[in-house]
Design an enzyme around this catalytic site. Structure first.
Site, PDB file in Angstrom:
ATOM      1  N   LYS A 108       0.808  -1.194   0.000  1.00 15.36           N
ATOM      2  CA  LYS A 108       0.000   0.000   0.000  1.00 15.36           C
ATOM      3  C   LYS A 108       0.856   1.264   0.000  1.00 15.36           C
ATOM      4  CE  LYS A 108      -3.191  -2.219   3.218  1.00 15.36           C
ATOM      5  NZ  LYS A 108      -3.706  -2.112   4.598  1.00 15.36           N
ATOM      6  N   GLY A 109       2.083   1.146   0.465  1.00 17.14           N
ATOM      7  CA  GLY A 109       2.914   2.316   0.778  1.00 17.14           C
ATOM      8  C   GLY A 109       3.063   3.370  -0.302  1.00 17.14           C
ATOM      9  N   ASP A 126       3.715   3.594   6.692  1.00 17.28           N
ATOM     10  CA  ASP A 126       3.002   3.330   7.937  1.00 17.28           C
ATOM     11  C   ASP A 126       3.867   2.627   8.972  1.00 17.28           C
ATOM     12  OD1 ASP A 126       3.072   0.737   6.552  1.00 17.28           O
ATOM     13  OD2 ASP A 126       1.753   0.081   8.175  1.00 17.28           O
ATOM     14  N   LYS A 150      16.878   4.226   1.721  1.00 16.20           N
ATOM     15  CA  LYS A 150      17.420   4.189   3.093  1.00 16.20           C
ATOM     16  C   LYS A 150      18.560   3.180   3.129  1.00 16.20           C
ATOM     17  CE  LYS A 150      14.859   2.582   6.551  1.00 16.20           C
ATOM     18  NZ  LYS A 150      13.728   2.497   7.510  1.00 16.20           N
ATOM     19  N   PHE A 209      13.140   5.128  11.124  1.00 16.04           N
ATOM     20  CA  PHE A 209      11.878   4.562  10.683  1.00 16.04           C
ATOM     21  C   PHE A 209      10.913   5.684  10.338  1.00 16.04           C
ATOM     22  CE2 PHE A 209       7.866   2.481  10.522  1.00 16.04           C
ATOM     23  CZ  PHE A 209       8.177   1.314   9.846  1.00 16.04           C
ATOM     24  N   ASP A 224       7.612   3.139  -2.359  1.00 15.41           N
ATOM     25  CA  ASP A 224       7.785   4.194  -1.363  1.00 15.41           C
ATOM     26  C   ASP A 224       9.225   4.265  -0.836  1.00 15.41           C
ATOM     27  OD1 ASP A 224       7.586   1.750  -0.032  1.00 15.41           O
ATOM     28  OD2 ASP A 224       6.012   2.376   1.353  1.00 15.41           O
TER      29      ASP A 224
END
Ligand code: IMP
Ligand code: MG
Length: 176
Positions: A44-45, A160, A132, A153, A101
């Site tokens: 979903k990100g 999320d 990252k 994070f 994402d």
């Protein structure tokens, strides 16, 4: 054991995100001129990033989605990735751009790149809003990167933590 969230720190503002997203869209529009690419959002990100990105792309393209789930602890993915929704458009001979994402350890994208490559696209590239670096275990070629950072994070703008914070318009780092 439940993880306690102590707070959150603003990392990227709406303006910073908007500027980056439109710059990426401009680059993609230039590179894919005449190619009618298929953009594949990773659910979903990537939903918010893809929605904003596509509104700034000035060439014809199509959209599809995949969804993957990874099992294990909640703040990182394990090597066990499962495809829970596949693309629906045929990809053979198409120019495909995966839109994700964040790339962290790299397992998710390695899995997806192999999965999509097996469908025989003419070209396959990757666009990630955030790269990252600190926990990367698998080398991932990212063709279009929004922001690069070392660790932390992140939540908001689609990202999320246990389904929380996804709809924030900015990106924050959670403090545990
Ligand atoms: P990896 O590269 O296999 O570790 O997996 C990347 C996926 O893990 C992303 O698509 C996210 O769903 C999730 N993820 C990794 N880092 C973060 C983060 O900082 N915030 C939210 N989700 C993250
Ligand atoms: Mg994701």
């Amino acid at each position: 054991m439940a993880v306690e969230i102590k707070g959150k720190r603003l990392v990227f503002t709406r303006e910073q995100i908007a500027d980056k997203v439109s710059a990426l869209a401009q680059q993609i529009s230039q590179d894919y001129q005449g190619k009618n690419p298929i953009l594949i959002g990773v659910l979903k990100g990537a939903f918010m990033f893809l929605a904003d990105l596509t509104r700034h792309i000035s060439i014809p393209f199509k959209i599809d989605f995949v969804r993957v789930a990874s099992y294990g602890a909640k703040d990182y993915s394990t090597g066990e990735i499962k495809l829970t929704k596949d693309v629906e458009l045929p990809l053979k001979g198409e120019h495909v751009l995966i839109v994700e994402d964040i790339v962290d350890i790299g397992y998710t994208l390695r899995f997806l790149l192999d999965h999509i490559a097996a469908k025989g696209p003419k070209s396959l590239k990757l666009c990630a809003l955030i790269n990252k670096l600190e926990r990367r275990k698998v080398e991932i070629p990212i063709d279009y990167v929004g922001f690069t950072l070392d660790k932390g994070f992140l939540v908001g703008y689609g990202l999320d933590f246990n389904e929380m914070f996804r709809c924030l318009p900015e990106i924050y780092e959670l403090i545990f």
